[in-house]
Scaffold this active site. Structure first.
Site, PDB file in Angstrom:
ATOM      1  N   CYS A   1       0.737  -1.304   0.043  1.00  0.00           N
ATOM      2  CA  CYS A   1      -0.087   0.068  -0.072  1.00  0.00           C
ATOM      3  C   CYS A   1       0.731   1.368   0.034  1.00  0.00           C
ATOM      4  O   CYS A   1       0.612   2.025  -0.913  1.00  0.00           O
ATOM      5  CB  CYS A   1      -0.927   0.093   0.996  1.00  0.00           C
ATOM      6  SG  CYS A   1      -1.877   1.610   1.348  1.00  0.00           S
TER       7      CYS A   1
ATOM      8  N   CYS B   1      -1.496   1.707  -2.968  1.00  0.00           N
ATOM      9  CA  CYS B   1      -2.545   2.758  -2.719  1.00  0.00           C
ATOM     10  C   CYS B   1      -1.644   4.205  -2.906  1.00  0.00           C
ATOM     11  O   CYS B   1      -2.315   5.110  -3.750  1.00  0.00           O
ATOM     12  CB  CYS B   1      -3.066   2.443  -1.419  1.00  0.00           C
ATOM     13  SG  CYS B   1      -3.495   1.076  -0.791  1.00  0.00           S
TER      14      CYS B   1
ATOM     15  N   LYS C   1       0.235   5.374  -6.230  1.00  0.00           N
ATOM     16  CA  LYS C   1      -0.979   5.209  -7.147  1.00  0.00           C
ATOM     17  C   LYS C   1      -1.770   6.295  -6.949  1.00  0.00           C
ATOM     18  O   LYS C   1      -2.129   7.138  -7.977  1.00  0.00           O
ATOM     19  CB  LYS C   1      -1.807   3.917  -7.112  1.00  0.00           C
ATOM     20  CG  LYS C   1      -2.786   3.666  -8.073  1.00  0.00           C
ATOM     21  CD  LYS C   1      -4.324   4.384  -7.658  1.00  0.00           C
ATOM     22  CE  LYS C   1      -4.570   3.998  -5.996  1.00  0.00           C
ATOM     23  NZ  LYS C   1      -5.405   2.893  -5.825  1.00  0.00           N
TER      24      LYS C   1
ATOM     25  N   TYR D   1      -9.725  -3.337 -10.509  1.00  0.00           N
ATOM     26  CA  TYR D   1      -9.267  -2.086  -9.733  1.00  0.00           C
ATOM     27  C   TYR D   1      -7.973  -1.312 -10.544  1.00  0.00           C
ATOM     28  O   TYR D   1      -7.961  -0.233 -10.892  1.00  0.00           O
ATOM     29  CB  TYR D   1      -8.758  -2.288  -8.192  1.00  0.00           C
ATOM     30  CG  TYR D   1      -9.872  -2.589  -7.461  1.00  0.00           C
ATOM     31  CD1 TYR D   1     -10.132  -1.328  -6.365  1.00  0.00           C
ATOM     32  CD2 TYR D   1     -10.759  -3.646  -7.140  1.00  0.00           C
ATOM     33  CE1 TYR D   1     -11.097  -1.612  -5.364  1.00  0.00           C
ATOM     34  CE2 TYR D   1     -11.587  -3.880  -6.131  1.00  0.00           C
ATOM     35  CZ  TYR D   1     -11.827  -2.851  -5.201  1.00  0.00           C
ATOM     36  OH  TYR D   1     -12.709  -3.067  -4.156  1.00  0.00           O
TER      37      TYR D   1
ATOM     38  N   GLU E   1      -7.633   1.781 -13.172  1.00  0.00           N
ATOM     39  CA  GLU E   1      -6.850   2.922 -12.283  1.00  0.00           C
ATOM     40  C   GLU E   1      -5.728   3.586 -13.120  1.00  0.00           C
ATOM     41  O   GLU E   1      -5.551   4.664 -13.455  1.00  0.00           O
ATOM     42  CB  GLU E   1      -6.544   2.619 -10.932  1.00  0.00           C
ATOM     43  CG  GLU E   1      -7.777   2.602  -9.927  1.00  0.00           C
ATOM     44  CD  GLU E   1      -7.275   2.180  -8.568  1.00  0.00           C
ATOM     45  OE1 GLU E   1      -7.972   2.435  -7.719  1.00  0.00           O
ATOM     46  OE2 GLU E   1      -6.036   1.605  -8.318  1.00  0.00           O
TER      47      GLU E   1
ATOM     48  N   HIS F   1     -26.459  21.979  -0.097  1.00  0.00           N
ATOM     49  CA  HIS F   1     -26.711  22.399  -1.379  1.00  0.00           C
ATOM     50  C   HIS F   1     -25.567  23.689  -1.575  1.00  0.00           C
ATOM     51  O   HIS F   1     -25.404  24.422  -0.639  1.00  0.00           O
ATOM     52  CB  HIS F   1     -28.015  23.183  -1.311  1.00  0.00           C
ATOM     53  CG  HIS F   1     -28.543  23.571  -2.882  1.00  0.00           C
ATOM     54  ND1 HIS F   1     -28.505  22.683  -3.978  1.00  0.00           N
ATOM     55  CD2 HIS F   1     -28.441  24.775  -3.478  1.00  0.00           C
ATOM     56  CE1 HIS F   1     -28.794  23.285  -5.025  1.00  0.00           C
ATOM     57  NE2 HIS F   1     -28.640  24.431  -4.718  1.00  0.00           N
TER      58      HIS F   1
ATOM     59  N   GLU G   1     -25.669  15.506  -2.006  1.00  0.00           N
ATOM     60  CA  GLU G   1     -27.016  15.921  -1.628  1.00  0.00           C
ATOM     61  C   GLU G   1     -27.965  14.903  -2.430  1.00  0.00           C
ATOM     62  O   GLU G   1     -28.921  14.794  -2.094  1.00  0.00           O
ATOM     63  CB  GLU G   1     -27.511  17.322  -1.765  1.00  0.00           C
ATOM     64  CG  GLU G   1     -27.629  17.746  -3.225  1.00  0.00           C
ATOM     65  CD  GLU G   1     -28.028  19.251  -3.176  1.00  0.00           C
ATOM     66  OE1 GLU G   1     -28.728  19.701  -2.487  1.00  0.00           O
ATOM     67  OE2 GLU G   1     -27.505  20.084  -4.214  1.00  0.00           O
TER      68      GLU G   1
HETATM   69  P1  NDP Z   1      -8.944  -7.780  -9.632  1.00  0.00           P
HETATM   70  O1  NDP Z   1      -8.970  -9.261  -9.080  1.00  0.00           O
HETATM   71  O2  NDP Z   1      -9.802  -6.671  -9.227  1.00  0.00           O
HETATM   72  O3  NDP Z   1      -8.989  -8.091 -11.313  1.00  0.00           O
HETATM   73  C1  NDP Z   1      -8.206  -8.950 -11.875  1.00  0.00           C
HETATM   74  C2  NDP Z   1      -8.646  -8.583 -13.501  1.00  0.00           C
HETATM   75  O4  NDP Z   1      -7.824  -9.233 -14.501  1.00  0.00           O
HETATM   76  C3  NDP Z   1     -10.259  -8.988 -13.946  1.00  0.00           C
HETATM   77  O5  NDP Z   1     -10.645  -8.087 -14.840  1.00  0.00           O
HETATM   78  C4  NDP Z   1     -10.089 -10.300 -14.606  1.00  0.00           C
HETATM   79  O6  NDP Z   1     -10.899 -10.488 -15.627  1.00  0.00           O
HETATM   80  C5  NDP Z   1      -8.724 -10.035 -15.243  1.00  0.00           C
HETATM   81  N1  NDP Z   1      -7.614 -11.146 -15.230  1.00  0.00           N
HETATM   82  C6  NDP Z   1      -7.467 -12.412 -14.517  1.00  0.00           C
HETATM   83  N2  NDP Z   1      -6.552 -13.218 -15.235  1.00  0.00           N
HETATM   84  C7  NDP Z   1      -6.537 -12.764 -16.410  1.00  0.00           C
HETATM   85  C8  NDP Z   1      -5.847 -13.124 -17.871  1.00  0.00           C
HETATM   86  N3  NDP Z   1      -5.290 -14.267 -17.724  1.00  0.00           N
HETATM   87  N4  NDP Z   1      -6.166 -12.545 -18.838  1.00  0.00           N
HETATM   88  C9  NDP Z   1      -6.699 -11.322 -18.988  1.00  0.00           C
HETATM   89  N5  NDP Z   1      -7.385 -10.884 -17.833  1.00  0.00           N
HETATM   90  C10 NDP Z   1      -7.416 -11.635 -16.663  1.00  0.00           C
HETATM   91  O7  NDP Z   1      -7.156  -7.526  -9.565  1.00  0.00           O
HETATM   92  P2  NDP Z   1      -6.435  -6.167  -9.569  1.00  0.00           P
HETATM   93  O8  NDP Z   1      -5.028  -6.630 -10.021  1.00  0.00           O
HETATM   94  O9  NDP Z   1      -6.923  -5.297 -10.212  1.00  0.00           O
HETATM   95  O10 NDP Z   1      -6.308  -6.109  -7.952  1.00  0.00           O
HETATM   96  C11 NDP Z   1      -6.206  -6.712  -7.103  1.00  0.00           C
HETATM   97  C12 NDP Z   1      -6.864  -6.370  -5.581  1.00  0.00           C
HETATM   98  O11 NDP Z   1      -5.888  -5.349  -5.036  1.00  0.00           O
HETATM   99  C13 NDP Z   1      -8.109  -6.172  -5.703  1.00  0.00           C
HETATM  100  O12 NDP Z   1      -8.958  -7.167  -5.741  1.00  0.00           O
HETATM  101  C14 NDP Z   1      -8.340  -5.140  -4.804  1.00  0.00           C
HETATM  102  O13 NDP Z   1      -8.989  -5.567  -3.529  1.00  0.00           O
HETATM  103  C15 NDP Z   1      -7.100  -4.591  -4.665  1.00  0.00           C
HETATM  104  N6  NDP Z   1      -6.914  -3.018  -4.818  1.00  0.00           N
HETATM  105  C16 NDP Z   1      -7.723  -2.219  -4.172  1.00  0.00           C
HETATM  106  C17 NDP Z   1      -7.449  -0.947  -4.752  1.00  0.00           C
HETATM  107  C18 NDP Z   1      -8.505   0.084  -4.205  1.00  0.00           C
HETATM  108  O14 NDP Z   1      -8.920   0.071  -3.344  1.00  0.00           O
HETATM  109  N7  NDP Z   1      -8.481   1.253  -4.916  1.00  0.00           N
HETATM  110  C19 NDP Z   1      -6.627  -0.403  -5.908  1.00  0.00           C
HETATM  111  C20 NDP Z   1      -5.969  -1.659  -6.379  1.00  0.00           C
HETATM  112  C21 NDP Z   1      -5.837  -2.981  -5.985  1.00  0.00           C
HETATM  113  P3  NDP Z   1     -12.152 -11.696 -14.962  1.00  0.00           P
HETATM  114  O15 NDP Z   1     -13.189 -10.510 -14.456  1.00  0.00           O
HETATM  115  O16 NDP Z   1     -12.666 -12.127 -16.342  1.00  0.00           O
HETATM  116  O17 NDP Z   1     -11.685 -12.654 -14.158  1.00  0.00           O
END
Ligand code: NDP
Length: 454
Positions: free
Chosen positions: A43, A48, A51, A177, A181, A434, A439
């Site tokens: 983080c 976090c 980023k 996520y 982002e 407002h 709101e």
């Molecule tokens: P996520 O689990 O959110 O998303 C993974 C993405 O990768 C999905 O869209 C998934 O698609 C896709 N994917 C997985 N495998 C493949 C593949 N082989 N080829 C193509 N696409 C693929 O993971 P992130 O890495 O974005 O984030 C990890 C975690 O970190 C999150 O769950 C979150 O909890 C945390 N995080 C939180 C943030 C915040 O609070 N702002 C910011 C960043 C991270 P599909 O849907 O088809 O499975």
């Protein structure tokens, strides 16, 4: 005197591990912590915080343009990526120092190196043997990159935060996520971004919210390519070619995987103590974060429960209360607000519409979509969308979702309301501020007509 070097030894000095170590040490026990990289963890150093600094940088692109509508006259601004990364590094270095001091001031001894289990009370930390009565694993997670030809040419969010220059073109693989982002960051700063979406954008989020983001990304020039996975990455003198399982070949300057994260368990010697795993990849724990080995506990992303920093910290506090303060309590995952720092940002708490219907059968839905007041002058095609999901019998608000400026800030307050069980009538009885976007949440009166009736 205990026969162990420590009463508690923590593996991993990220947000969860540092909090657990400090709070445990404050109860008067002897605590050590091991960190293989730098104190602060994902983080603070690779997630976090850096980023969000890049998200702020990206936002200025629109701000400069919008300022003209308010009478500001500016020379066309230019952006120096290298300056941004250097400034970001200065801040993460500062935070690393603060975290080291927090541990030291709490009396926690820091050991540099990766830890691996010799037996359930003994660790090898960078070649040193350390024993402890209890061990807390808080080793986090790392980006997942599939085993495909050319994977070595790709980067992940770790490297994206340290690039020496901004790519003119970038392909981001994933639609969670991290992918959305970074798509926002690179697109706003001028890169040509292609997002490879395997199934849905932001799977697990409310579909209306994801749809609004999809439209916003497209308006900002991000190219969304749906379907398929990357089958290989190939390099020639000047560029990379990303080939997909659907037969596409996309030329680019950089490929970034944001395809989920894997718990950090490799090389930890878990097989030596027989800790049970969940799906072979994350540490299985009970509701008190205890593993199948009695004196070994685990919190945070390595347990793959809810991969969010504040949740890891909450799990750490529950662990310390349960084990060292005689106040047995388990983490509560209900109504955890969360935000996606996309452009525009998303703030959400509670159930999305699909999940609410699945759970309760029928729900009442209230929505509002509007151009934020700021953009009445700029005329920018920029919208905010808000949605409330209400349980029809109890009148309780069970889902609250927003995409638009300040959504993350607004969702935090909504989190309190939903956590204490606020009803739609409570929302309605609250006076709005407002003029604000927030709101809208207390002034939505018309139920949306259910889709099948409209
Ligand atoms: P996520 O689990 O959110 O998303 C993974 C993405 O990768 C999905 O869209 C998934 O698609 C896709 N994917 C997985 N495998 C493949 C593949 N082989 N080829 C193509 N696409 C693929 O993971 P992130 O890495 O974005 O984030 C990890 C975690 O970190 C999150 O769950 C979150 O909890 C945390 N995080 C939180 C943030 C915040 O609070 N702002 C910011 C960043 C991270 P599909 O849907 O088809 O499975």
């Amino acid at each position: 005197m205990s026969k162990f070097d420590y009463d508690l030894f923590v593996i991993g000095a990220g947000s969860g591990g540092v909090r657990g170590a400090r709070m445990a040490a404050a109860t008067g026990i002897r605590v050590g912590i091991a960190e293989g990289r730098r104190v602060g963890g994902t983080c603070v150093l690779r997630g976090c915080v850096p980023k969000k600094l890049l998200v702020y940088a990206a936002h200025f692109a629109h701000d400069f343009e919008d300022a003209a509508a308010y009478g500001w006259r500016l020379r066309p601004p230019t952006h120096e990526w290298a300056h941004l990364i250097a400034a970001k590094n200065q801040e993460t270095d500062r935070l690393n120092g603060i975290y080291v001091n927090l541990l030291k001031n709490a009396g926690v001894e820091i050991h540099e190196g990766y830890a691996s289990f010799i037996d359930s009370h003994t660790l090898n930390v960078g070649g040193k043997k350390i024993t402890s009565e209890r061990i807390l694993i808080a080793s986090g997670a790392r980006p997942f990159v599939p085993e495909i030809p050319g994977r070595e040419y790709s980067i992940t969010s770790d490297e994206a935060l340290d690039l020496m220059s901004r790519p003119e073109r970038i392909v981001i693989v994933g639609a969670g996520y991290i992918a959305v982002e970074f798509a926002g960051i690179f697109a706003e700063l001028g890169s040509e971004v292609t997002l490879l979406v395997r199934s849905q954008l932001l799977r697990g989020f409310d579909r209306d919210i994801a749809g609004e983001l999809e439209a916003a990304l497209e308006r900002s020039g991000v190219k969304l390519v749906f379907g398929g996975e990357v089958s290989g990455i190939y390099k020639d003198d000047k560029e990379y070619t990303v080939e997909t399982s659907e037969g596409r070949a996309i030329k680019t300057d950089l490929v970034m995987f944001a395809a989920g994260r894997d718990p950090n368990i490799e090389g930890m010697g878990l097989e030596n103590i027989g800790v049970e795993l969940k799906s072979g990849r994350a540490i299985e724990v009970d509701e008190f974060s205890q593993t199948s080995v009695e004196n070994v506990y685990a919190i945070g992303d390595v347990t793959d429960r809810m991969a969010l920093t504040p949740v890891a910290i909450h799990e750490a506090m529950c662990f310390v209360d349960t084990v060292y303060k005689d106040r047995r309590r388990s983490p509560n995952y209900e109504f955890v607000p969360t935000a996606v720092f996309s452009q525009p940002p998303i703030g959400t708490v509670g159930l999305d519409e699909e999940a609410a219907i699945k759970k309760f059968g029928k729900v009442d839905v209230y929505t509002s979509r509007f151009r934020p007041m700021k953009h009445t002058l700029t005329k920018r095609d920029h919208f905010s969308f808000m949605k409330l999901i209400v349980h029809p019998e109890s009148d309780k608000v069970i889902g609250c979702h927003m995409i638009g400026d300040d959504a993350a800030e607004i969702a935090q307050g909504m989190g309190i309301a939903l956590k204490i069980g606020a009803t739609k009538a409570d929302f309605d009885a609250t006076i709005g501020i407002h003029p604000t976007a927030a709101e809208e949440f207390v002034t939505m009166r018309e139920k949306r007509v259910p889709k099948e009736e409209s």
